[in-house]
Write a protein that holds these residues in place. Structure first.
Motif, mmCIF file in Angstrom:
data_model
loop_
_atom_site.group_PDB
_atom_site.id
_atom_site.type_symbol
_atom_site.label_atom_id
_atom_site.label_comp_id
_atom_site.label_asym_id
_atom_site.label_seq_id
_atom_site.Cartn_x
_atom_site.Cartn_y
_atom_site.Cartn_z
ATOM 1 N N ASN A 269 5.073 -3.910 1.180
ATOM 2 C CA ASN A 269 4.961 -3.105 2.399
ATOM 3 C C ASN A 269 5.568 -3.840 3.591
ATOM 4 N N TRP A 272 9.454 -4.102 3.133
ATOM 5 C CA TRP A 272 10.097 -2.828 3.446
ATOM 6 C C TRP A 272 10.154 -2.607 4.962
ATOM 7 N N THR A 327 6.662 2.395 8.589
ATOM 8 C CA THR A 327 7.175 2.331 7.223
ATOM 9 C C THR A 327 6.042 2.230 6.216
ATOM 10 N N LYS A 328 6.227 2.861 5.062
ATOM 11 C CA LYS A 328 5.245 2.823 3.972
ATOM 12 C C LYS A 328 5.999 2.670 2.660
ATOM 13 N N TRP A 329 5.675 1.632 1.900
ATOM 14 C CA TRP A 329 6.357 1.435 0.620
ATOM 15 C C TRP A 329 5.562 2.138 -0.488
ATOM 16 N N LYS A 330 5.833 3.426 -0.640
ATOM 17 C CA LYS A 330 5.284 4.191 -1.757
ATOM 18 C C LYS A 330 6.134 5.433 -1.929
ATOM 19 N N ASN A 331 6.220 5.903 -3.161
ATOM 20 C CA ASN A 331 7.017 7.081 -3.466
ATOM 21 C C ASN A 331 6.126 8.309 -3.360
ATOM 22 N N LEU A 332 6.397 9.140 -2.366
ATOM 23 C CA LEU A 332 5.586 10.337 -2.159
ATOM 24 C C LEU A 332 5.820 11.387 -3.234
ATOM 25 N N PRO A 337 2.309 13.122 3.091
ATOM 26 C CA PRO A 337 1.699 11.846 3.467
ATOM 27 C C PRO A 337 0.186 11.968 3.531
ATOM 28 N N ASP A 341 -2.250 8.293 7.293
ATOM 29 C CA ASP A 341 -0.920 7.976 7.815
ATOM 30 C C ASP A 341 -0.523 8.928 8.942
ATOM 31 N N TYR A 361 9.672 6.320 4.052
ATOM 32 C CA TYR A 361 9.304 5.951 2.690
ATOM 33 C C TYR A 361 10.565 5.737 1.850
ATOM 34 N N THR A 390 12.487 10.100 3.755
ATOM 35 C CA THR A 390 12.577 9.345 2.501
ATOM 36 C C THR A 390 14.007 8.849 2.340
#
Length: 415
Positions: A269, A272, A327-332, A337, A341, A361, A390
């Motif tokens: 996180n 990224w 920023t968020k390191w995850k695949n939606l 969200p 968030d 993301y 994204t």
């Protein structure tokens, strides 16, 4: 069972269990990981039945003769080599893996593990420093001497030399290479001589040990790195940065001396966040500004400490065109969200008086999905916008950074 001579590669959040296959653990290897986890735990993985499951931390863990590389993953691709290269290049781009020093323009072990690359970079730096000439510094010493060169320390002289009247216990200044910087570097060289498994580096580490000057052996702690480099010592920065990373993340096995642990792990996180910030900064448009980790006071009790809010990135802070990016390191994938968030970005919009806010993301595709917050009556949509951006990953890091900037700046310019 994992071959101890080669690093095993796994993706973040992946499980690694006991088994007989090449990508599985032995009972002894699992025991080493369990011992390192201990009672307090570590953030890099959690213990599961007959194995471990990794978290959002990426990088490399060396436990005894076992080396594990934990790689990021933001799409469906299971190509570990691609993500291995992407991780290294992301670390390079944000300065956590520095390869811009004159001594490290070429790295020979390009196909090897992340750990080998760190080790080789350190060796390159120290070889360069020795070739250039190690600096000397002044230091004060006290010792017994047969020559009266320096002021006598009478208390110790009387106590130590009562039967040796030919000696003088003196204090004097010497100018040599035995100082803290070289003590830290020598400590790192000696450690790498113990834990390095790469045959290409063994002889070079042996030569460094022979060519490095005799200096005091110290127990290095974080406090030892609290010094300012001068114009004269600035050339040591890269070597000291790597030494700090290695020495402070090394955990010796005090009971057996065999299962030492070196964990060079990074929160994906945070990586990224820094990567997006550096991308925007390197491709900054004329007249714009970008800052990271801006802080504002948020709440304070009558007695006690205040609470602050701190968005990841603010563009054009203090201007009417101010924009907040988190920023968020995850695949939606196809989901929205999280409510947390979205609430976080609502607060940022209010407190920073920002024109726009967005969550960024990684994803399968590069796209922008805009949404609006409801009015306080909850009956109708308002005009306060929060975009969900994204960004597809690319193996060409420079191109990826340009694409991130192009996408975000393009969204800012939209009406």
């Amino acid at each position: 069972m994992v071959n101890a001579n080669f690093p095993i590669q796994v993706f973040e959040h992946e499980k690694l269990k006991i088994g007989l296959k090449d990508d599985q653990l032995s009972q002894a290897q699992l025991k080493m990981l369990q011992e390192f986890y201990g009672e307090k735990g570590v953030p890099y993985y959690k213990l599961i039945h007959k194995g471990v499951q990794f978290t959002e931390y990426v990088g490399v863990i060396k436990v005894g003769n076992l080396t594990i590389e934990v790689l990021p993953k933001a799409d469906k691709s299971s190509n570990r080599k691609d993500w291995h290269d992407i991780l290294i290049n992301m670390l390079k781009s944000v300065g956590l893996f520095k390869v811009h020093a004159p001594s490290s323009s070429t790295l020979k072990l390009k196909s090897n593990s992340i750990l080998d690359l760190y080790f080789e970079l350190f060796v390159n730096e120290v070889e360069y420093l020795i070739h250039r000439g190690l600096i000397k510094k002044y230091r004060r010493i006290e010792k017994n001497s047969t020559a009266l060169k320096g002021p006598i320390k009478f208390a110790k002289h009387t106590r130590l030399n009562i039967v040796h009247q030919e000696r003088f216990y003196i204090s004097k200044t010497v100018y040599d290479k035995d100082h803290l910087i070289h003590q830290i570097l020598q400590k790192t060289v000696r450690l790498l001589q113990r834990i390095n498994d790469n045959s290409d580096l063994k002889s070079r580490l042996g030569s460094l040990g022979l060519n490095f000057p005799e200096v005091a052996d110290i127990k290095v702690t974080e406090e030892h790195f609290n010094f300012q480099l001068t114009r004269k010592t600035e050339i040591y920065r890269n070597a000291l940065d790597i030494a700090k990373l290695i020495l402070l993340n090394f955990h010796p096995d005090v009971s057996k001396g065999r299962n030492n642990v070196l964990a060079l792990m990074f929160d994906m996180n945070l990586l990224w966040e820094k990567f997006v910030y550096v991308s925007l900064k390197r491709n900054l448009r004329k007249g714009d500004t970008v800052t990271a980790q801006n802080q504002k006071n948020f709440w304070k009790p009558k007695l006690g400490y205040k609470t602050t809010i701190r968005p990841d990135i603010v563009l054009n802070k203090g201007k009417e065109s101010c924009v907040v990016v988190d920023t968020k390191w995850k695949n939606l994938k196809a989901s929205n969200p999280s409510a947390d968030d979205l609430r976080q970005l609502y607060v940022y919009k209010e407190y920073f008086h920002s024109k726009k806010v967005a969550l960024v993301y990684p994803g399968e595709y590069s796209k922008i999905k805009s949404g609006f917050y409801y009015e306080k009556s909850f009956q109708s949509l308002g005009e306060k916008e929060c975009a969900v951006i994204t960004q597809k990953s690319f193996s060409d890091i420079s191109y990826w950074q340009r694409e991130i900037s192009r996408q975000i700046y393009g969204w800012i310019d939209e009406n």
